[in-house]
Write an enzyme that holds these catalytic residues in place. Structure first.
Site, PDB file in Angstrom:
ATOM      1  N   LYS A  70       0.806  -1.235   0.000  1.00 10.16           N
ATOM      2  CA  LYS A  70       0.000   0.000   0.000  1.00 10.16           C
ATOM      3  C   LYS A  70       0.836   1.280   0.000  1.00 10.16           C
ATOM      4  O   LYS A  70       0.382   2.302  -0.511  1.00 10.16           O
ATOM      5  CB  LYS A  70      -0.943   0.014   1.213  1.00 10.16           C
ATOM      6  CG  LYS A  70      -2.155  -0.888   1.070  1.00 10.16           C
ATOM      7  CD  LYS A  70      -3.004  -0.763   2.330  1.00 10.16           C
ATOM      8  CE  LYS A  70      -4.359  -1.376   2.161  1.00 10.16           C
ATOM      9  NZ  LYS A  70      -5.267  -1.011   3.268  1.00 10.16           N
ATOM     10  N   ASP A 106     -10.470   3.299   1.750  1.00 10.89           N
ATOM     11  CA  ASP A 106     -10.748   2.820   3.118  1.00 10.89           C
ATOM     12  C   ASP A 106     -11.567   3.837   3.911  1.00 10.89           C
ATOM     13  O   ASP A 106     -12.363   3.464   4.772  1.00 10.89           O
ATOM     14  CB  ASP A 106      -9.438   2.528   3.875  1.00 10.89           C
ATOM     15  CG  ASP A 106      -8.856   1.176   3.492  1.00 10.89           C
ATOM     16  OD1 ASP A 106      -9.606   0.307   3.017  1.00 10.89           O
ATOM     17  OD2 ASP A 106      -7.633   0.995   3.673  1.00 10.89           O
TER      18      ASP A 106
HETATM   19  P1  NAP Z   1      -0.988  -2.030  11.631  1.00  7.69           P
HETATM   20  O1  NAP Z   1      -0.559  -0.945  10.715  1.00  7.69           O
HETATM   21  O2  NAP Z   1      -0.054  -3.142  11.974  1.00  7.69           O
HETATM   22  O3  NAP Z   1      -1.479  -1.318  13.006  1.00  7.69           O
HETATM   23  C1  NAP Z   1      -1.877  -2.054  14.114  1.00  7.69           C
HETATM   24  C2  NAP Z   1      -1.929  -1.141  15.333  1.00  7.69           C
HETATM   25  O4  NAP Z   1      -2.370  -1.926  16.439  1.00  7.69           O
HETATM   26  C3  NAP Z   1      -0.583  -0.529  15.720  1.00  7.69           C
HETATM   27  O5  NAP Z   1      -0.784   0.801  16.131  1.00  7.69           O
HETATM   28  C4  NAP Z   1      -0.152  -1.385  16.909  1.00  7.69           C
HETATM   29  O6  NAP Z   1       0.609  -0.699  17.871  1.00  7.69           O
HETATM   30  C5  NAP Z   1      -1.486  -1.702  17.526  1.00  7.69           C
HETATM   31  N1  NAP Z   1      -1.398  -2.895  18.370  1.00  7.69           N
HETATM   32  C6  NAP Z   1      -1.112  -4.155  17.985  1.00  7.69           C
HETATM   33  N2  NAP Z   1      -1.109  -4.977  19.064  1.00  7.69           N
HETATM   34  C7  NAP Z   1      -1.387  -4.195  20.142  1.00  7.69           C
HETATM   35  C8  NAP Z   1      -1.490  -4.449  21.544  1.00  7.69           C
HETATM   36  N3  NAP Z   1      -1.344  -5.682  22.018  1.00  7.69           N
HETATM   37  N4  NAP Z   1      -1.794  -3.414  22.351  1.00  7.69           N
HETATM   38  C9  NAP Z   1      -1.944  -2.163  21.871  1.00  7.69           C
HETATM   39  N5  NAP Z   1      -1.850  -1.865  20.551  1.00  7.69           N
HETATM   40  C10 NAP Z   1      -1.557  -2.871  19.707  1.00  7.69           C
HETATM   41  O7  NAP Z   1      -2.293  -2.765  11.068  1.00  7.69           O
HETATM   42  P2  NAP Z   1      -3.474  -2.084  10.209  1.00  7.69           P
HETATM   43  O8  NAP Z   1      -3.205  -2.260   8.779  1.00  7.69           O
HETATM   44  O9  NAP Z   1      -3.713  -0.741  10.752  1.00  7.69           O
HETATM   45  O10 NAP Z   1      -4.714  -3.066  10.558  1.00  7.69           O
HETATM   46  C11 NAP Z   1      -5.224  -3.101  11.861  1.00  7.69           C
HETATM   47  C12 NAP Z   1      -6.495  -3.954  11.913  1.00  7.69           C
HETATM   48  O11 NAP Z   1      -7.510  -3.371  11.101  1.00  7.69           O
HETATM   49  C13 NAP Z   1      -6.309  -5.390  11.402  1.00  7.69           C
HETATM   50  O12 NAP Z   1      -7.056  -6.241  12.240  1.00  7.69           O
HETATM   51  C14 NAP Z   1      -6.911  -5.338  10.016  1.00  7.69           C
HETATM   52  O13 NAP Z   1      -7.408  -6.596   9.602  1.00  7.69           O
HETATM   53  C15 NAP Z   1      -8.041  -4.350  10.228  1.00  7.69           C
HETATM   54  N6  NAP Z   1      -8.454  -3.676   8.984  1.00  7.69           N
HETATM   55  C16 NAP Z   1      -9.737  -3.859   8.546  1.00  7.69           C
HETATM   56  C17 NAP Z   1     -10.156  -3.221   7.409  1.00  7.69           C
HETATM   57  C18 NAP Z   1     -11.572  -3.425   6.934  1.00  7.69           C
HETATM   58  O14 NAP Z   1     -11.869  -3.132   5.770  1.00  7.69           O
HETATM   59  N7  NAP Z   1     -12.469  -3.875   7.783  1.00  7.69           N
HETATM   60  C19 NAP Z   1      -9.286  -2.381   6.687  1.00  7.69           C
HETATM   61  C20 NAP Z   1      -7.980  -2.204   7.173  1.00  7.69           C
HETATM   62  C21 NAP Z   1      -7.573  -2.862   8.320  1.00  7.69           C
HETATM   63  P3  NAP Z   1       2.160  -0.354  17.662  1.00  7.69           P
HETATM   64  O15 NAP Z   1       2.181   0.666  16.563  1.00  7.69           O
HETATM   65  O16 NAP Z   1       2.579   0.170  18.982  1.00  7.69           O
HETATM   66  O17 NAP Z   1       2.812  -1.644  17.259  1.00  7.69           O
END
Ligand code: NAP
Length: 287
Positions: A70, A106
């Protein structure tokens, strides 16, 4: 039916086998009788430039991007929308006479189930759990709704500071404030809209939640709890919120509506969102 003139669409990722996009897009394409087909495009990071050149040579109409492409795609595009630039990620690309053009759908996907509620959001306090990629689309969405304040709560002070800094001067984020996880209870006590953008609670960890019992008790009745996760459904977080009397929204509608927004760009016509929804609900065994 695939004919001699069928044009290609697809989703590029690594891995991409898990993607639900081919199911919903091909259902809509079949319903419309459009001469397109949407396929998975597994592309390893090192092969991205070659793949993009190949798609141009093949006359591909457009494609989606998922992890890990992305951000990496952005310098390869002739044009990137202001929204995608602010978010720092492109998920939808289409061919134009000038070259590849990209945007991020998104935000539209995130907003669709909220806009369906028909509310005035101007006095809303939103709390966003997590500060990763999806949180950026959510922040832009809350800004677009006109939320009064958007708190982004994260566990890393450095990443929170970078997050805040990256929106400096952008009207898209509205009134954005970052808070450490230790202040989450106070944020929740004010929140009208709580969005989980962390992967906590996603299959195969359905019993996990970003909120422990004490934090969950801070969710206000009639708040809106929105989990971007769509498997399992409902997540532990949404179950906690419903037990508090909150309204629960899971991430499937966001997935469907970001896809529909992309398909509309490629096909240059309205697309049957209900057909896309039905295809995914059937695939996931939802009633
Ligand atoms: P990402 O860039 O890896 O971000 C994940 C975030 O969660 C980071 O800020 C991370 O913190 C935080 N995190 C992870 N484990 C944690 C914990 N144990 N305690 C506190 N914070 C924690 O991932 P993303 O692309 O944003 O995606 C995140 C979620 O959204 C996924 O489940 C994905 O499947 C979902 N999503 C859904 C859609 C949809 O269309 N429904 C679209 C996009 C994403 P750190 O930065 O401190 O590591």
């Amino acid at each position: 039916m695939i004919t001699g003139s069928t044009r290609l669409l697809g989703v590029m990722g690594h891995p991409v086998e898990h993607s639900l996009s081919p199911i919903m897009h091909n259902a809509a394409i079949a319903h419309l009788g459009a001469d397109f087909v949407y396929i998975p495009l597994p592309v390893a990071p090192d092969n991205l430039p070659k793949a993009i050149a190949g798609l141009e040579a093949l006359g591909v109409r457009g494609f989606n991007l998922t992890i890990p492409h992305k951000q990496a795609i952005m310098p390869m595009l002739a044009e990137v929308s202001d929204l995608a630039q602010a978010i720092g990620a492109v998920n939808t690309v289409w061919w134009t006479p000038q070259g590849w053009s990209g945007t991020n759908t998104d935000v539209a996907g995130f907003l669709a189930p909220l806009e369906a509620l028909g509310r005035d959001w101007r006095s809303t306090t939103a709390v966003v759990l997590g500060n990763g990629g999806a949180a950026r689309a959510v922040v832009a969405g809350c800004g677009q709704l006109g939320c009064q304040t958007t708190y982004v709560v994260g566990r890393s002070a450095d990443k929170l500071a970078q997050f805040q800094q990256s929106w400096q001067g952008s009207p898209l984020a509205g009134n954005l404030q970052v808070r450490p996880w230790e202040q989450l209870a106070d944020c929740l006590a004010e929140a009208d809209l709580i969005v989980n953008t962390t992967p906590i609670g996603m299959t195969p960890h359905p019993d996990a939640s970003p909120l422990d019992a004490a934090l969950a008790a801070q969710i206000r009745p009639r708040a809106i709890a929105y989990d971007l996760i769509y498997t399992p459904s409902p997540t532990q977080f949404l179950q906690q919120a419903e037990a508090q009397g909150a309204i629960a929204i899971d991430g499937l509608e966001m997935l469907i509506c970001q896809g529909a927004a992309g398909l509309e760009i490629w096909l240059e016509q309205p697309v049957p969102v209900a057909v896309m929804r039905q295809a995914l609900h059937r695939h996931l065994g939802r009633t």
